[in-house]
Design an enzyme around this catalytic site. Sequence first.
Site, mmCIF file in Angstrom:
data_model
loop_
_atom_site.group_PDB
_atom_site.id
_atom_site.type_symbol
_atom_site.label_atom_id
_atom_site.label_comp_id
_atom_site.label_asym_id
_atom_site.label_seq_id
_atom_site.Cartn_x
_atom_site.Cartn_y
_atom_site.Cartn_z
ATOM 1 N N ARG A 1 44.534 43.404 51.452
ATOM 2 C CA ARG A 1 44.142 43.936 50.134
ATOM 3 C C ARG A 1 43.357 45.234 50.302
ATOM 4 O O ARG A 1 42.318 45.258 50.960
ATOM 5 C CB ARG A 1 43.259 42.917 49.409
ATOM 6 N N LYS B 1 35.077 32.227 44.109
ATOM 7 C CA LYS B 1 35.656 31.745 42.845
ATOM 8 C C LYS B 1 37.066 31.177 43.053
ATOM 9 O O LYS B 1 37.383 30.111 42.544
ATOM 10 C CB LYS B 1 35.725 32.880 41.805
ATOM 11 N N ARG C 1 32.870 47.878 43.464
ATOM 12 C CA ARG C 1 33.147 46.657 42.682
ATOM 13 C C ARG C 1 31.836 45.967 42.315
ATOM 14 O O ARG C 1 31.696 45.428 41.213
ATOM 15 C CB ARG C 1 34.081 45.727 43.469
ATOM 16 N N ARG D 1 35.092 39.743 32.347
ATOM 17 C CA ARG D 1 34.265 40.588 33.193
ATOM 18 C C ARG D 1 33.474 41.610 32.374
ATOM 19 O O ARG D 1 32.767 42.440 32.963
ATOM 20 C CB ARG D 1 35.141 41.329 34.192
ATOM 21 N N ARG E 1 38.106 39.117 54.838
ATOM 22 C CA ARG E 1 39.261 38.715 54.033
ATOM 23 C C ARG E 1 40.299 39.842 53.990
ATOM 24 O O ARG E 1 41.502 39.597 54.066
ATOM 25 C CB ARG E 1 38.796 38.374 52.605
#
Length: 190
Positions: free
Chosen positions: A134, A14, A146, A89, A128
């Site tokens: 992160r 996204k 998630r 969401r 990532r």
Amino acid sequence: MKNIILFGKPGAGKGTQAVFLRDHFNLIHISTGDVFRYNIKNQTPLGIMAKQYMDNGDLVPDEVTIQMLEREVDKKPDAAGFIFDGFPRTISQAEALDGFLSKKQMSIAATLALDVDEDILVSRLLSRGKDSGRADDQDEEKIRNRFAEYNAKTAPLIAYYTAQEKFHAIDGSRSIEAIADHLTRIVDQL
Ligand code: AMP
């Protein structure tokens, strides 16, 4: 005015596609995840509150997320349109967004959903996480949580936007360029 939602599971691409569409169509990109991370970095009360949810891969409560999103939209009264990345969401976020936009004589033109298998997403997110640091991208259990949050709370939005005839599913496992081309063709027709 073209207001677009970029939709998909964590890691679906996204953010990458939002930056492309922002530049191509001169839109304002709002990523609620980025706004939360900015607040965490600056240790604002909002950031301190959001961090406990984000670190575990849970959604931040609707009320604060909706207020934050509305503030971000209100900062850009001259926008040619918005790309909402990571918002809504939940069904209540989607309903709040529709109500908020309609008060401003605005509406959502399309929800563009990037579809990618969860197993591919797990490896994308772990790689990532190595680069970005992160916390929520570094632990497979948090990543799976998630996805569970997505499947329970976000997936119902597919029916919500399909009922409004605004939902477009796109194969997100292709190259970045192929996906960008596909999205451009859809947005050109809105
Ligand atoms: P993202 O960068 O979009 O993957 O978001 C990272 C995290 O920020 C999510 O796992 C949630 O904890 C939080 N977050 C971002 N957007 C929302 C939203 N619309 N509603 C609730 N929590 C959100």
